[in-house]
Write an enzyme that holds these catalytic residues in place. Structure first.
Site, short mmCIF file in Angstrom:
data_model
loop_
_atom_site.label_atom_id
_atom_site.label_comp_id
_atom_site.label_asym_id
_atom_site.label_seq_id
_atom_site.Cartn_x
_atom_site.Cartn_y
_atom_site.Cartn_z
N ALA A 78 41.37 -24.71 -20.84
CA ALA A 78 42.34 -23.68 -20.53
C ALA A 78 42.86 -23.97 -19.13
O ALA A 78 42.26 -24.77 -18.41
CB ALA A 78 41.65 -22.32 -20.56
N GLY B 20 38.45 -25.24 -23.48
CA GLY B 20 39.37 -24.81 -24.54
C GLY B 20 39.85 -25.97 -25.39
O GLY B 20 40.15 -25.80 -26.57
N GLU C 217 37.24 -26.48 -27.92
CA GLU C 217 37.29 -25.37 -28.88
C GLU C 217 38.46 -25.56 -29.85
O GLU C 217 38.35 -25.25 -31.04
CB GLU C 217 37.37 -24.04 -28.12
CG GLU C 217 36.09 -23.74 -27.34
CD GLU C 217 36.23 -22.60 -26.37
OE1 GLU C 217 35.49 -21.62 -26.54
OE2 GLU C 217 37.10 -22.68 -25.48
N GLU D 166 32.28 -24.90 -19.20
CA GLU D 166 32.72 -23.63 -18.59
C GLU D 166 31.69 -23.04 -17.63
O GLU D 166 32.06 -22.41 -16.64
CB GLU D 166 33.01 -22.61 -19.70
CG GLU D 166 34.33 -22.81 -20.44
CD GLU D 166 34.23 -23.76 -21.60
OE1 GLU D 166 35.14 -23.75 -22.44
OE2 GLU D 166 33.24 -24.54 -21.66
N1 T1G Z 1 43.23 -26.35 -15.54
C1 T1G Z 1 44.12 -26.55 -14.54
N2 T1G Z 1 44.19 -27.70 -13.78
C2 T1G Z 1 43.32 -28.65 -14.10
C3 T1G Z 1 42.34 -28.51 -15.12
C4 T1G Z 1 42.34 -27.29 -15.88
N3 T1G Z 1 41.48 -27.09 -16.87
N4 T1G Z 1 41.61 -29.65 -15.16
C5 T1G Z 1 42.11 -30.46 -14.20
N5 T1G Z 1 43.13 -29.88 -13.56
C6 T1G Z 1 43.95 -30.46 -12.49
C7 T1G Z 1 43.17 -30.75 -11.21
O1 T1G Z 1 43.12 -29.63 -10.38
C8 T1G Z 1 43.99 -31.86 -10.60
O2 T1G Z 1 45.11 -31.29 -9.99
C9 T1G Z 1 44.48 -32.63 -11.82
O3 T1G Z 1 44.38 -31.72 -12.93
C10 T1G Z 1 43.66 -33.85 -12.14
O4 T1G Z 1 42.30 -33.45 -12.20
C11 T1G Z 1 38.80 -20.73 -22.85
C12 T1G Z 1 37.51 -20.79 -20.33
C13 T1G Z 1 39.82 -33.21 -17.23
C14 T1G Z 1 37.86 -34.60 -16.70
O5 T1G Z 1 36.08 -27.39 -16.75
O6 T1G Z 1 36.77 -31.87 -15.55
O7 T1G Z 1 38.65 -24.04 -20.95
O8 T1G Z 1 44.69 -31.98 -7.67
O9 T1G Z 1 41.38 -34.93 -10.40
O10 T1G Z 1 39.28 -37.02 -12.41
O11 T1G Z 1 36.72 -21.67 -23.13
O12 T1G Z 1 39.89 -32.61 -14.36
O13 T1G Z 1 46.23 -33.30 -9.11
O14 T1G Z 1 46.86 -31.01 -8.36
O15 T1G Z 1 39.84 -33.75 -12.00
O16 T1G Z 1 40.97 -37.53 -14.22
C15 T1G Z 1 37.16 -25.92 -18.77
C16 T1G Z 1 38.03 -29.38 -15.79
C17 T1G Z 1 38.21 -24.97 -18.29
C18 T1G Z 1 37.41 -29.30 -17.13
C19 T1G Z 1 40.05 -35.07 -15.59
N6 T1G Z 1 37.52 -27.26 -18.41
N7 T1G Z 1 38.68 -30.64 -15.52
O17 T1G Z 1 39.41 -35.63 -14.48
O18 T1G Z 1 41.34 -35.62 -12.79
S1 T1G Z 1 37.77 -23.32 -18.69
C20 T1G Z 1 36.94 -27.89 -17.42
C21 T1G Z 1 37.97 -31.79 -15.40
C22 T1G Z 1 38.10 -23.19 -20.36
C23 T1G Z 1 37.91 -21.87 -22.46
C24 T1G Z 1 37.58 -21.97 -21.04
C25 T1G Z 1 38.73 -33.01 -15.00
C26 T1G Z 1 39.12 -33.94 -16.18
P1 T1G Z 1 45.76 -31.93 -8.72
P2 T1G Z 1 41.13 -34.44 -11.75
P3 T1G Z 1 40.24 -36.57 -13.45
#
Ligand code: T1G
Length: 673
Positions: free
Chosen positions: A64, A103, A106, A126
């Site tokens: 998400a 998400g 999911e 999460e």
């Molecule tokens: N939402 C918004 N921005 C995100 C994002 C996300 N989920 N994930 C990454 N970014 C942005 C990050 O801030 C950066 O921005 C750019 O993307 C590159 O990220 C309903 C509640 C996917 C493995 O926890 O683990 O889903 O600095 O440097 O090393 O159940 O990003 O360039 O402006 O990390 O290639 C759950 C989080 C969300 C995964 C890629 N998801 N992301 O790694 O790039 S909660 C996560 C990561 C959710 C649902 C729930 C990693 C990546 P900027 P990066 P990367």
């Protein structure tokens, strides 16, 4: 101007949907709206008999949109979008081109089939954001891969790689070649009844003992973050009361945690970390090559740094003054890799590969053609200066020369030496092969290329870089000094070391300030105070001084702020300490544990703000990264700046501070060339 966000291309009655919301195809509101619209459109479109859903770029879906969590949830909600896809009469095939997280996982679980690219992975991280999966993950995953493996994935944030997903029965295929071509071909074969939705499966309840054991184990590992246990509870409801009840419990819990302080703190750190690794000022600056790195000094720090370099696939040459010292250093490196095998961080082959990347040398001659040299010798100005004098004679003029000093002024270490543009301080934390933080301190003449090399090294080693100005103790040790002074001041009010430590443990620290000092040794700070007194600084006699003069140096001497039974790490309150401190105490109403914690955190934040005001840090977020990744500040509290800002109007956590300058605050030098 939003791009397509989701591109549709119909190929022989198969609709290929490509999520295109860079950088990680996050499922923000606009994407959810488009996906929901497409789901009903495709269901009604007779020219389409199946759907393949994939992502553009390296990631399937990063989850998400975390950036939306500071706002109230907006429709369409992801659970509803996924439910519509799951209920579709036409098969949806998720073609995982890369990471499917949160998400994104999911969404893939809501599809009828999943095809993984070889390097794809699926996870529900999460809880690392203080949340639980909020779109069916806690209910669908256990029903797909089994209860215990799902609990592991959800509460410990474990990722399933393609082969593991296949073994777990989650991947219908792993693409041997072109993922999209194979997914389309697979979709074309689908004309039978759709597989049972996950919700149709029921899960046997393993009984109260199972849940009790899991709750205890998970709570311990969570170290104060409430999300992992909350996720377990949602899973439990689904097992005990069925899929629909589980979905409701999951959603209620998700929405509650979404607005929590812990989730806000972990989001703050998520974005702070990503901003730290890519400082705007270094965009477009090419770092120097780093093929061969020299490390001088095979002690705890040097051997840890060499091990970290080798573990990152780089070549490290460890230099020592003599064969015995060198052998001792290499023995430490070997022990580090052994421990990594024991802890499952690598296997035998990996350890052998890492060891093969570390060579040893006596003297500095062999470092002449290194691209980068990191000095990690004894913390003595004269010793370090001699090392740098020799390095500037031996090394190529474009080689980057770094010091790992913690307390000395790096400018004094390199003063007057040629090519000052290549000097920098790279402050690792012990154990260097484990600790994530790297304080990067440019000096007055340091160029952007040299600075960019420090950041590039951090990225390569998987460290979190924080740029700090060259002030005493940089960021972390300066705040530590203030934290300790404030803790000692509480003793003057009659609090005991164990009361203070318990208060900080209750706040979420793994250890309180006095236990920590006993572990590190009281004599280090005492020597620094004595040195300052010798230079004429009027430092009053503190409780710590009294203890050291009484021979209480910490665990290593069997007693410091606490007493320790021989060979034991268990601290015991000490009557001798109470007696040594008593003359300094002016009894006052005893502060509560909460007051103690808030006072110490407040002091850390105040010092952090001073560091910002002096231009020695990029911003409050960097202070928080230093405290969380270098000094054990509890993650789910976000750091001292975040915590005090969220708690109420204090000076700490004010507006972002002017970025750090390379001006030497010890001498008022100029910005980098
Ligand atoms: N939402 C918004 N921005 C995100 C994002 C996300 N989920 N994930 C990454 N970014 C942005 C990050 O801030 C950066 O921005 C750019 O993307 C590159 O990220 C309903 C509640 C996917 C493995 O926890 O683990 O889903 O600095 O440097 O090393 O159940 O990003 O360039 O402006 O990390 O290639 C759950 C989080 C969300 C995964 C890629 N998801 N992301 O790694 O790039 S909660 C996560 C990561 C959710 C649902 C729930 C990693 C990546 P900027 P990066 P990367």
């Amino acid at each position: 101007m939003t791009t397509d966000l989701i591109r549709r291309r119909d190929i022989d009655q198969i609709a290929l949907l490509t999520l295109a919301n860079p950088p990680v195809n996050a499922l923000g509101r606009a994407v959810r709206q488009k996906l929901a619209a497409l789901a009903s459109e495709l269901e009604a479109d007779d020219s389409v008999r199946a759907v393949v859903l994939t992502g553009e770029g390296r990631v399937f879906v990063g989850g998400a949109d975390i950036g939306e969590f500071d706002r109230p949830p907006e429709e369409p909600h992801l659970p509803d979008v996924i439910a519509a896809i799951e209920a579709a009469r036409k098969p949806w095939v998720a073609a995982l081109n890369g990471a499917a997280l949160g998400g994104g996982a999911e969404l893939a679980l809501g599809c009828h089939y999943r095809i993984f690219a070889k390097e794809a992975r699926l996870g529900l991280p999460e809880t690392a954001l203080g949340l639980i999966p909020g779109a069916g993950g806690t209910q669908r995953l256990p029903r797909r891969i089994g209860l215990a493996p799902a609990i592991e994935v959800i509460t410990a944030g474990r990722t399933l790689w393609a082969d593991e997903a296949q073994d777990a029965g989650l991947a219908d295929r792993i693409a041997a070649g072109d993922l999209i071509a194979e997914a389309l071909a697979f979709a074309r074969t689908l004309d039978g009844p759709l597989p049972q939705p996950a919700g149709a499966a029921s899960l046997a309840d393993p009984g109260p003992a199972f849940w009790e054991e899991a709750r205890e184990r998970i709570a311990k590992a969570a170290r104060g973050n409430p999300a992992p246990v909350a996720a377990l509870e949602a899973i439990h409801v689904g097992v005990a009361e069925g899929f629909a009840a589980g979905l409701r419990a999951e959603r209620e819990t998700f929405l509650r945690l979404r607005g929590s302080d812990e989730a806000a703190a972990l989001r703050h750190l998520f974005f702070a970390k990503r901003a730290a690794v890519r400082p705007a000022a270094l965009r477009g600056i090419e770092p120097a090559p780093m093929a061969r790195i020299g490390v001088i000094g095979g002690g705890t720090m040097g051997s840890g740094i060499a091990a970290a370099i080798a573990a990152a696939g780089l070549e490290a040459t460890l230099a020592e003054t003599g064969p015995d010292a060198l052998e001792a250093g290499l023995t430490r490196v070997r022990a580090i890799f052994e421990a990594q095998v024991t802890r499952g961080l690598t296997d035998r082959a990996g350890a052998a590969d890492r060891l093969a990347r570390v060579s040893g040398t006596v003297g500095l001659g062999a470092l002449a053609d290194c691209d980068l040299v990191i000095e990690a010798v004894f913390e003595d100005l004269a010793v370090k200066r001699r090392v740098f004098e020799e390095l500037t004679r031996l090394c190529r003029p474009d080689a980057i020369l770094a010091t790992n000093t913690s307390y000395l002024d790096p400018e004094r270490i390199v003063a007057g030496l040629p090519n000052p543009d290549r000097f920098i301080a790279l402050h690792f934390f012990s154990p260097a092969q484990v600790m994530k933080l790297l304080e990067i301190v440019p000096l007055a003449a340091t160029t952007s290329r040299t600075l960019a090399t420090g950041f590039a090294l951090a990225a390569r080693l998987g460290k979190i870089p924080v740029q700090a100005g060259n002030g005493e103790g940089f960021i972390g040790n300066r705040i530590l000094k203030r934290y300790r002074a404030e803790a000692e001041a509480l003793l003057f009010a009659g609090a005991s070391p164990s009361e203070v430590d318990q208060a900080m443990r209750a706040f979420g620290f793994g250890m309180g300030p006095f236990e920590m000092q006993d572990m590190a040794g009281l004599d280090i700070a005492f020597r620094a105070r004595e040195a300052a007194r010798a230079q004429g600084q009027d430092l009053p006699e503190g409780p710590g001084d009294r203890l050291v003069r009484a021979g209480r140096l910490g665990r290593k001497s069997g007693g410091g702020w606490y007493d320790y039974a021989s060979e034991s790490r268990q601290p015991h309150p000490s009557a001798e300490v109470a007696a040594l401190i008593a003359p300094l105490v002016t009894p006052r109403p005893r502060p509560s544990a909460m007051e103690i914690a808030e006072r110490l955190i407040g002091a850390m934040a105040e010092e952090g703000q001073r560091i910002c005001d002096e231009g020695l840090a990029q911003g409050p977020a960097d202070i928080d990264l230093v405290e969380v990744h270098g000094y054990g500040f509890p993650r789910h509290k976000g750091g001292p700046m975040f915590h005090t800002a969220r708690k109420g109007p204090t000076r700490a956590g004010g507006p972002a501070c002017p970025g750090p300058t390379n001006a030497d605050p010890r001498k008022g030098g100029a910005a980098p060339t």
